[in-house]
Write a protein that holds these residues in place. Structure first.
Motif, PDB file in Angstrom:
ATOM      1  N   GLY A 331     -15.157  -5.843   4.974  1.00 30.22           N
ATOM      2  CA  GLY A 331     -14.814  -5.085   3.794  1.00 30.22           C
ATOM      3  C   GLY A 331     -14.204  -3.644   4.010  1.00 30.22           C
ATOM      4  N   THR A 332     -14.648  -3.141   5.157  1.00 30.19           N
ATOM      5  CA  THR A 332     -13.980  -1.753   5.591  1.00 30.19           C
ATOM      6  C   THR A 332     -12.656  -1.840   6.113  1.00 30.19           C
ATOM      7  OG1 THR A 332     -16.239  -0.720   5.830  1.00 30.19           O
ATOM      8  CG2 THR A 332     -14.488   0.242   7.005  1.00 30.19           C
ATOM      9  N   LEU A 333     -12.316  -2.851   6.988  1.00 30.80           N
ATOM     10  CA  LEU A 333     -11.100  -3.304   7.675  1.00 30.80           C
ATOM     11  C   LEU A 333     -10.286  -3.415   6.627  1.00 30.80           C
ATOM     12  CD1 LEU A 333     -12.072  -5.476  10.511  1.00 30.80           C
ATOM     13  CD2 LEU A 333     -11.232  -3.199  10.689  1.00 30.80           C
ATOM     14  N   VAL A 334     -10.434  -4.242   5.612  1.00 31.54           N
ATOM     15  CA  VAL A 334      -9.321  -4.463   4.512  1.00 31.54           C
ATOM     16  C   VAL A 334      -9.141  -3.401   3.878  1.00 31.54           C
ATOM     17  CG1 VAL A 334      -9.166  -5.902   2.505  1.00 31.54           C
ATOM     18  CG2 VAL A 334     -10.299  -6.900   4.244  1.00 31.54           C
ATOM     19  N   ALA A 335     -10.145  -2.418   3.193  1.00 29.24           N
ATOM     20  CA  ALA A 335      -9.752  -1.259   2.368  1.00 29.24           C
ATOM     21  C   ALA A 335      -9.040  -0.171   3.352  1.00 29.24           C
ATOM     22  CB  ALA A 335     -11.138  -0.608   1.958  1.00 29.24           C
ATOM     23  N   GLU A 336      -9.352   0.330   4.430  1.00 23.31           N
ATOM     24  CA  GLU A 336      -8.892   1.269   5.269  1.00 23.31           C
ATOM     25  C   GLU A 336      -7.507   0.884   5.830  1.00 23.31           C
ATOM     26  OE1 GLU A 336     -11.654   2.339   8.151  1.00 23.31           O
ATOM     27  OE2 GLU A 336     -12.753   3.256   6.942  1.00 23.31           O
ATOM     28  N   SER A 337      -7.038  -0.425   6.180  1.00 26.05           N
ATOM     29  CA  SER A 337      -5.936  -0.737   6.629  1.00 26.05           C
ATOM     30  C   SER A 337      -4.861  -0.774   5.506  1.00 26.05           C
ATOM     31  CB  SER A 337      -5.940  -2.135   7.038  1.00 26.05           C
ATOM     32  OG  SER A 337      -6.465  -3.063   6.183  1.00 26.05           O
ATOM     33  N   SER A 338      -5.131  -1.012   4.313  1.00 27.52           N
ATOM     34  CA  SER A 338      -4.229  -0.926   3.109  1.00 27.52           C
ATOM     35  C   SER A 338      -3.898   0.700   2.696  1.00 27.52           C
ATOM     36  CB  SER A 338      -4.859  -1.303   1.673  1.00 27.52           C
ATOM     37  OG  SER A 338      -3.995  -1.244   0.840  1.00 27.52           O
ATOM     38  N   VAL A 339      -5.163   1.683   3.023  1.00 30.25           N
ATOM     39  CA  VAL A 339      -4.835   2.876   2.639  1.00 30.25           C
ATOM     40  C   VAL A 339      -4.017   3.339   3.822  1.00 30.25           C
ATOM     41  CG1 VAL A 339      -6.053   5.222   2.323  1.00 30.25           C
ATOM     42  CG2 VAL A 339      -7.092   3.097   1.355  1.00 30.25           C
ATOM     43  N   GLU A 340      -4.195   3.074   4.946  1.00 24.93           N
ATOM     44  CA  GLU A 340      -3.401   3.700   5.897  1.00 24.93           C
ATOM     45  C   GLU A 340      -1.791   3.460   5.809  1.00 24.93           C
ATOM     46  OE1 GLU A 340      -2.574   5.886   9.468  1.00 24.93           O
ATOM     47  OE2 GLU A 340      -4.566   5.616   8.217  1.00 24.93           O
ATOM     48  N   LEU A 341      -1.464   2.288   5.252  1.00 24.68           N
ATOM     49  CA  LEU A 341      -0.033   1.691   5.075  1.00 24.68           C
ATOM     50  C   LEU A 341       0.515   2.956   4.046  1.00 24.68           C
ATOM     51  CD1 LEU A 341       2.003  -0.118   5.152  1.00 24.68           C
ATOM     52  CD2 LEU A 341       1.251  -1.318   3.384  1.00 24.68           C
ATOM     53  N   SER A 342      -0.377   3.381   2.889  1.00 23.53           N
ATOM     54  CA  SER A 342       0.184   4.386   2.078  1.00 23.53           C
ATOM     55  C   SER A 342       0.589   5.659   3.109  1.00 23.53           C
ATOM     56  CB  SER A 342      -0.855   4.717   0.815  1.00 23.53           C
ATOM     57  OG  SER A 342      -2.068   5.315   1.554  1.00 23.53           O
ATOM     58  N   ARG A 343      -0.565   6.216   4.162  1.00 26.19           N
ATOM     59  CA  ARG A 343      -0.370   7.248   4.701  1.00 26.19           C
ATOM     60  C   ARG A 343       1.048   7.055   5.506  1.00 26.19           C
ATOM     61  NH1 ARG A 343      -5.922   6.473   6.056  1.00 26.19           N
ATOM     62  NH2 ARG A 343      -7.146   7.688   4.521  1.00 26.19           N
ATOM     63  N   VAL A 344       1.294   6.057   6.166  1.00 27.41           N
ATOM     64  CA  VAL A 344       2.348   5.630   6.926  1.00 27.41           C
ATOM     65  C   VAL A 344       3.783   5.881   6.255  1.00 27.41           C
ATOM     66  CG1 VAL A 344       3.805   4.068   8.446  1.00 27.41           C
ATOM     67  CG2 VAL A 344       1.276   4.237   8.694  1.00 27.41           C
ATOM     68  N   ALA A 345       3.651   5.314   5.059  1.00 25.90           N
ATOM     69  CA  ALA A 345       4.676   5.603   4.064  1.00 25.90           C
ATOM     70  C   ALA A 345       5.154   6.812   3.692  1.00 25.90           C
ATOM     71  CB  ALA A 345       4.653   4.671   2.778  1.00 25.90           C
ATOM     72  N   ALA A 346       4.024   7.782   3.619  1.00 26.06           N
ATOM     73  CA  ALA A 346       4.081   9.229   3.205  1.00 26.06           C
ATOM     74  C   ALA A 346       4.648   9.916   4.373  1.00 26.06           C
ATOM     75  CB  ALA A 346       2.830   9.723   2.704  1.00 26.06           C
ATOM     76  N   THR A 347       4.369   9.631   5.539  1.00 29.67           N
ATOM     77  CA  THR A 347       4.914  10.435   6.739  1.00 29.67           C
ATOM     78  C   THR A 347       6.223  10.054   7.235  1.00 29.67           C
ATOM     79  OG1 THR A 347       3.757   8.937   8.526  1.00 29.67           O
ATOM     80  CG2 THR A 347       2.583  11.060   7.347  1.00 29.67           C
ATOM     81  N   CYS A 348       6.876   8.902   6.507  1.00 29.42           N
ATOM     82  CA  CYS A 348       8.269   8.393   6.991  1.00 29.42           C
ATOM     83  C   CYS A 348       9.045   9.514   6.544  1.00 29.42           C
ATOM     84  CB  CYS A 348       8.487   6.953   6.678  1.00 29.42           C
ATOM     85  SG  CYS A 348       7.597   5.711   7.310  1.00 29.42           S
ATOM     86  N   SER A 349      10.457   9.238   7.016  1.00 27.11           N
ATOM     87  CA  SER A 349      11.409  10.306   6.485  1.00 27.11           C
ATOM     88  C   SER A 349      12.337   9.739   5.094  1.00 27.11           C
ATOM     89  CB  SER A 349      12.772  10.184   7.750  1.00 27.11           C
ATOM     90  OG  SER A 349      12.090  10.582   8.743  1.00 27.11           O
ATOM     91  N   TRP A 350      11.370   9.789   4.189  1.00 26.77           N
ATOM     92  CA  TRP A 350      11.642   9.515   2.800  1.00 26.77           C
ATOM     93  C   TRP A 350      12.564  10.358   2.185  1.00 26.77           C
ATOM     94  CZ3 TRP A 350      10.364  12.774  -0.874  1.00 26.77           C
ATOM     95  CH2 TRP A 350       9.398  13.585  -0.714  1.00 26.77           C
ATOM     96  N   THR A 351      12.737  11.565   2.731  1.00 29.69           N
ATOM     97  CA  THR A 351      13.678  12.679   2.298  1.00 29.69           C
ATOM     98  C   THR A 351      15.060  12.272   2.486  1.00 29.69           C
ATOM     99  OG1 THR A 351      13.384  14.025   4.212  1.00 29.69           O
ATOM    100  CG2 THR A 351      11.977  14.371   2.192  1.00 29.69           C
ATOM    101  N   LEU A 352      15.231  11.526   3.421  1.00 29.89           N
ATOM    102  CA  LEU A 352      16.714  10.887   3.436  1.00 29.89           C
ATOM    103  C   LEU A 352      17.369  10.140   2.655  1.00 29.89           C
ATOM    104  CD1 LEU A 352      16.313  10.093   7.674  1.00 29.89           C
ATOM    105  CD2 LEU A 352      17.113  12.295   6.425  1.00 29.89           C
ATOM    106  N   CYS A 353      16.443   9.501   1.855  1.00 31.70           N
ATOM    107  CA  CYS A 353      16.837   8.395   0.844  1.00 31.70           C
ATOM    108  C   CYS A 353      17.327   9.146  -0.358  1.00 31.70           C
ATOM    109  CB  CYS A 353      15.822   7.494   0.702  1.00 31.70           C
ATOM    110  SG  CYS A 353      14.793   6.813   2.298  1.00 31.70           S
ATOM    111  N   ALA A 354      17.962   8.007  -1.193  1.00 31.15           N
ATOM    112  CA  ALA A 354      18.619   8.504  -2.245  1.00 31.15           C
ATOM    113  C   ALA A 354      17.447   8.107  -3.367  1.00 31.15           C
ATOM    114  CB  ALA A 354      19.723   7.369  -2.701  1.00 31.15           C
ATOM    115  N   PRO A 355      17.583   8.785  -4.630  1.00 29.25           N
ATOM    116  CA  PRO A 355      16.396   8.591  -5.506  1.00 29.25           C
ATOM    117  C   PRO A 355      15.830   7.215  -5.825  1.00 29.25           C
ATOM    118  CG  PRO A 355      18.056  10.301  -6.460  1.00 29.25           C
ATOM    119  CD  PRO A 355      18.761   9.429  -5.181  1.00 29.25           C
ATOM    120  N   ARG A 356      16.784   6.118  -5.746  1.00 22.75           N
ATOM    121  CA  ARG A 356      16.197   4.803  -6.139  1.00 22.75           C
ATOM    122  C   ARG A 356      15.224   4.526  -5.022  1.00 22.75           C
ATOM    123  NH1 ARG A 356      17.948   0.380  -8.917  1.00 22.75           N
ATOM    124  NH2 ARG A 356      17.634  -1.481  -7.835  1.00 22.75           N
TER     125      ARG A 356
END
Length: 404
Positions: A331-356
């Protein structure tokens, strides 16, 4: 022999590790869900265990009526485990097609889901090796516990014979079951002994298969989430050092993000589908494991200086805790791996993108933070839950010791 245990090595192909332990255990019992027909041995094993549960519960109740608390706990401890195993057998038959569908869908995601990057293949291999080894641990501890139960009467008889070869030996069965007197005498006693001993191994292999299926699923879901993390990093890697993306680059990035979100939703849907099929099994397992741990602790505190009895209940407690750890860690593996995906997405260079594209990334982060869980009514399997169980067990032992 080593051919069957080659999944314990690290240099085997991914297909060798994929559901290796649960498949081995469930195929022996006849409950592996893949296949059209239900093997006859599945019905035979169910009948054998049903007879064992009924006779064992009857013996435990008889000991309680005679106020023989120690014998009652010693009898009801394995009886409760076997009764839950019967429930698992019924549910494995009830959801046989659903579990087969889950296995096939998961296999397609892993082997044919486009996970071609080296990092992704490494993640899959490491998780598969980990799942095989962790699943083998509770199976081996359960096998050792059952073998200890089965050898205990023989070892006691051997010790008594060595002390006084002339005395008449009193033979006991491995588990306390109510059997007709005819079957407990010559010449049927060896067959009765073998039958009672075999009921324990049916329980062990069904636990190893059913619980192993659960953890194997959780480990592979975690590996799929981690593969999406690598996919997300690789998606933004070509734009490292850019100040702004062109419209064509934004369109290409959006298509890649949509593909990641589609696969994420597929993982979420499969996890939810599996959790509903395993809800009763998970709940029943935690309740029975709690009772087994309590019974084992009580027995362990009352065996006194009997080293063989202490070894028996220590092995039983370790086996019960190992089975709980499988569910909690999964159960811990499933929950933590999904939350970690949100951290990876937040640390990507999303500021380069357009608003869409930024909105798409934001939705990806929000969706990942609402992590799928293996929760059942009243609790959610996790390592924090397992730690609480250990803490409570330690408190009970300390309290009981203070009254001695």
């Amino acid at each position: 022999m080593w051919h069957w245990l080659r999944f314990l090595r690290r240099d085997q192909p991914l297909s060798v590790y994929f559901f290796a332990v649960p498949r081995l255990s469930l195929e022996i019992m006849g409950y592996w869900p893949i296949g059209e027909k239900l093997p006859t041995r599945a019905i035979v094993h169910f009948v054998i265990l049903f007879i064992g549960v009924v006779t064992e519960l009857h013996a435990g109740i008889a000991f309680l009526q005679k106020a023989q608390i120690t014998m009652a706990l010693e009898t009801l401890c394995p009886a409760g485990t076997s009764a839950v195993t019967l429930l698992k057998m019924l549910l494995m038959l009830r959801y046989r097609r659903d579990l087969a569908n889950i296995w096939l869908r998961l296999r397609h995601m892993i082997f044919y889901g486009g996970l071609d990057r080296r990092q992704q293949r490494t993640i899959m291999h490491e998780h598969s090796v980990m799942a095989a080894r962790i699943n083998f641990w509770p199976l081996s501890t359960g096998f050792f516990t059952c073998t200890t139960y089965n050898l205990k009467p023989l070892l006691i008889a051997l010790v008594l014979y060595l002390r006084n070869p002339k005395q008449e030996l009193l033979w006991n069965t491995p588990f306390n079951m109510t059997m007709p007197e005819l079957l407990l005498g010559s010449p049927f006693f060896p067959l009765t002994y073998a039958f009672i001993a075999y009921t324990g191994y049916v329980t062990i292999f069904m636990f190893g298969g059913c619980d192993g299926f659960y953890f194997e699923f959780c480990a592979h879901i975690s590996s799929l989430f981690q593969s999406l993390q690598e996919e997300l990093r690789a998606t933004f890697q070509p734009y490292k050092g850019y100040l702004k993306l062109t419209p064509n680059q934004c369109v290409l990035l959006e298509l890649q993000l949509r593909d990641i979100i589609i696969r994420q939703n597929a993982i979420f849907a499969l996890t939810s589908f599996f959790r509903k099929r395993y809800a009763i099994i998970t709940l029943a397992h935690f309740v029975s494991a709690g009772l087994v741990i309590g019974f084992s602790i009580c027995n362990l505190l009352t065996v006194g200086n009997s080293s063989l009895g202490a070894l028996l209940y220590v092995a039983y407690t370790v086996a019960a805790l190992s089975q709980l750890l499988v569910y909690c860690y999964g159960g811990t593996l499933v929950a933590e791996s999904s939350v970690e995906l949100s951290r990876v997405a937040a640390t990507c260079s999303w500021t380069l993108c357009a608003p869409r594209q930024r909105r798409i990334i934001l939705l990806l982060i929000l969706r990942s933070q609402r992590a799928p869980t293996m929760a059942v009514p009243f609790f959610s399997p996790s390592l924090s839950t397992f730690a609480s169980i250990l803490q409570t067990s330690g408190s009970i032992i300390a309290l009981a010791k203070s009254f001695q």
